[in-house]
Enzyme design. Structure first.
Site, mmCIF file in Angstrom:
data_model
loop_
_atom_site.group_PDB
_atom_site.id
_atom_site.type_symbol
_atom_site.label_atom_id
_atom_site.label_comp_id
_atom_site.label_asym_id
_atom_site.label_seq_id
_atom_site.Cartn_x
_atom_site.Cartn_y
_atom_site.Cartn_z
ATOM 1 N N GLU A 55 17.332 -6.925 -4.663
ATOM 2 C CA GLU A 55 16.893 -5.605 -5.147
ATOM 3 C C GLU A 55 18.122 -4.866 -5.649
ATOM 4 O O GLU A 55 19.033 -4.593 -4.880
ATOM 5 C CB GLU A 55 16.202 -4.768 -4.056
ATOM 6 C CG GLU A 55 14.809 -5.244 -3.690
ATOM 7 C CD GLU A 55 14.063 -4.278 -2.784
ATOM 8 O OE1 GLU A 55 14.289 -3.046 -2.897
ATOM 9 O OE2 GLU A 55 13.273 -4.747 -1.946
ATOM 10 N N GLU A 75 13.959 -5.940 4.330
ATOM 11 C CA GLU A 75 14.607 -4.725 4.845
ATOM 12 C C GLU A 75 14.250 -4.429 6.303
ATOM 13 O O GLU A 75 13.917 -3.294 6.662
ATOM 14 C CB GLU A 75 14.265 -3.517 3.953
ATOM 15 C CG GLU A 75 14.841 -3.647 2.551
ATOM 16 C CD GLU A 75 14.685 -2.395 1.704
ATOM 17 O OE1 GLU A 75 14.010 -1.434 2.135
ATOM 18 O OE2 GLU A 75 15.228 -2.378 0.587
#
Length: 503
Positions: free
Chosen positions: A294, A175
């Site tokens: 995710e 991320e």
């Protein structure tokens, strides 16, 4: 009989793709009680000689998890992998700035590899491209994968692990588009470091596969530009681009909530199109595939997490207690991913134990199954083989954010080797059962062997260590006659219709 009718046609030759089993992967981060008190609790009555909870191991085996992403997540962007290897008594305690806790480093790379072997899972190892970079990444690959005769491979051997771990799949950070991330970067900054890290990691071990960071979610202001820029730098060196997305029913609108998998579908299609644009721009020959590493429901624990005492060790963070409606959406999301099995090769339900997880534990107490355990388990166990492309006609509805939402969310998987066909289906209808007719004339001499149903009259019903009111039964009424499967799918239900060739 209900007036709500849906039709489905399945043909052996209508194939999307062979399913990569890694689509049923999961995730363990050094966060909350995922590691400490989750998979590892040395004082527990069911702990083995390594301190691993055997009750948890058995549940993970039941899920047949093929790959587990580790050690993060936000945690990895501040993690020094060297802290977690060598004699445990010499390992430092560190402040984990990602989750404002104290990391003891009792568990590290080698211990996790040992645990993964016990649950028959591969590891998807993430490297730190936040506070660290190219050097630490190549050294970790050398430590894990090189047979011996070099500094880091010999260091591993000196730590008691003679054989290399042979980790195949690696994430290039986590991320990195997010301002919350330690070492947050622009797309160009990340693209360059990911490109250089990828090069040297593959120089150390040319057999590995690499996942570049996509957007943290579809709503990021940099979405699409981020993917295009990152792949512009890394196309020649990486194999996958990642997707992350979590959903929640914050407005308590069940019709809209169960339609969120349509947004997931659109997200997947968008990222495929960006990857293909870069392939065209580069005049490339290879497809960049997707790693949805995710995904889950996550919103129940948001308020409780604000009360966590900073710098505590393994506090109960992100402990969502899932209800029945969450299991339905998870089922819809799994179906959505199977529909993209041609390009979506890896997916990781985030996470596996205690932290937004299908498995929960009590300290010194039992482990138990959350509502979302069941659709995840069913697809993982029965969804191996070829993802078929069903022709579906279904009545539809409109919700707050969506139009033309089919009441029937369904797909099918054909396992030619076992001569089995499995239909996965969610009925989104709030009041009525859905009459399903599925034409499988192409599958001669097949019979229904089981119709599993997950249903509950209370959408907010949860499970606990003491009681499991949300659990599947096998009393579904699917039947077959002349190549036509018929079934009544109860209102708001998850269904698994298993068929096999007559012996």
């Amino acid at each position: 009989m209900t007036n709500n009718k849906a039709k489905m046609i399945l043909e052996k030759d209508f194939k999307i793709s062979e399913i990569d089993n890694r689509i049923y992967g999961s995730f363990i981060e050094h966060l909350g009680r995922a590691v400490y008190g989750g998979i590892y609790e040395p004082g527990h009555p069911q702990a083995d000689e390594n301190g691993f909870r055997q009750d948890v191991i058995e549940m993970v085996k039941e899920l047949q998890v093929p790959i587990v992403r580790y050690p993060g997540g936000n945690f990895v962007s501040g993690y020094n992998w060297e802290d977690g290897v060598g004699p445990v008594e010499n390992r430092p305690r560190r402040l984990d700035l990602a989750w404002r806790t104290t990391e003891t480093n009792e568990m590290g790379t080698n211990e996790f590899m040992k645990w993964a072997k016990l649950v028959n899972a591969e590891v998807n190892m993430a490297v730190n491209l936040g506070t660290r970079g190219i050097d630490a990444a190549r050294n970790l690959v050398e430590y894990c994968n090189h047979p011996g005769g070099s500094y880091y491979s010999d260091l591993r051997i000196s730590h008691g692990y003679k054989e290399p771990h042979k980790i195949k799949t690696w994430c290039l950070g986590n991320e990195m588009d997010g301002p919350w991330q330690i070492g947050h970067k622009t797309a160009a900054e990340y693209g360059r470091i990911a490109q250089e890290a990828a090069k040297v990691m593959k120089w150390v071990d040319p057999t590995i596969e690499l996942v570049a960071c996509g957007s943290s979610n579809r709503n990021m202001p940099t979405f699409a530009d981020w993917e295009a820029t990152v792949l512009d730098y890394t196309y020649d060196h990486v194999d996958y681009i990642s997707l992350h997305q979590y959903y929640g029913n914050r407005d308590n609108d069940i019709a809209n909530y169960l339609a969120l998998s349509l947004e997931m579908d659109d997200f997947i299609r968008s990222v495929i199109s960006i990857a293909d644009y870069i392939k065209a721009k580069k005049r490339g020959k290879k497809n960049i595939n997707l790693s949805f590493d995710e995904w889950n429901v996550w919103y129940h624990s948001n308020e409780a997490d604000k009360l966590i005492e900073p710098w505590s060790i393994a506090p109960p963070q992100l402990e969502d207690h899932y209800n029945f409606e969450d299991a339905l959406l998870v089922g819809c999301m799994l179906i959505t991913m199977l529909k993209h099995a041609d390009r979506l090769k890896i997916a990781c339900l985030a996470q596996l134990v205690n932290v937004i997880a299908p498995i929960m534990t009590e300290e010194n107490g039992p482990a138990w199954k959350q509502t979302i355990f069941y659709p995840y388990m069913h697809t993982s166990v029965y969804g191996r083989g070829v993802s078929l492309n069903p022709i579906i006609s279904s009545p539809k509805y409109d919700s707050k954010d969506f139009t033309d939402v089919p009441y029937l969310e369904a797909t099918a998987v054909y396992n030619e080797e076992n001569e089995q066909l499995t239909i996965f289906a969610v009925n989104r209808h709030l009041q009525d059962s859905l009459h399903l007719e599925c034409d499988i004339r192409n599958f001669e001499d097949y019979e229904v062997i089981e119709h599993i149903v997950l249903e509950n009259d209370d959408l907010k019903q949860t499970n606990s260590a003491k009681d499991t009111p949300v659990a599947p039964h096998s009393n579904g009424n699917a039947a077959i006659d002349g190549g036509l499967v018929t079934a009544a799918l109860p209102k708001l239900s998850w269904n698994v219709i298993r068929l096999a060739k007559r012996k």
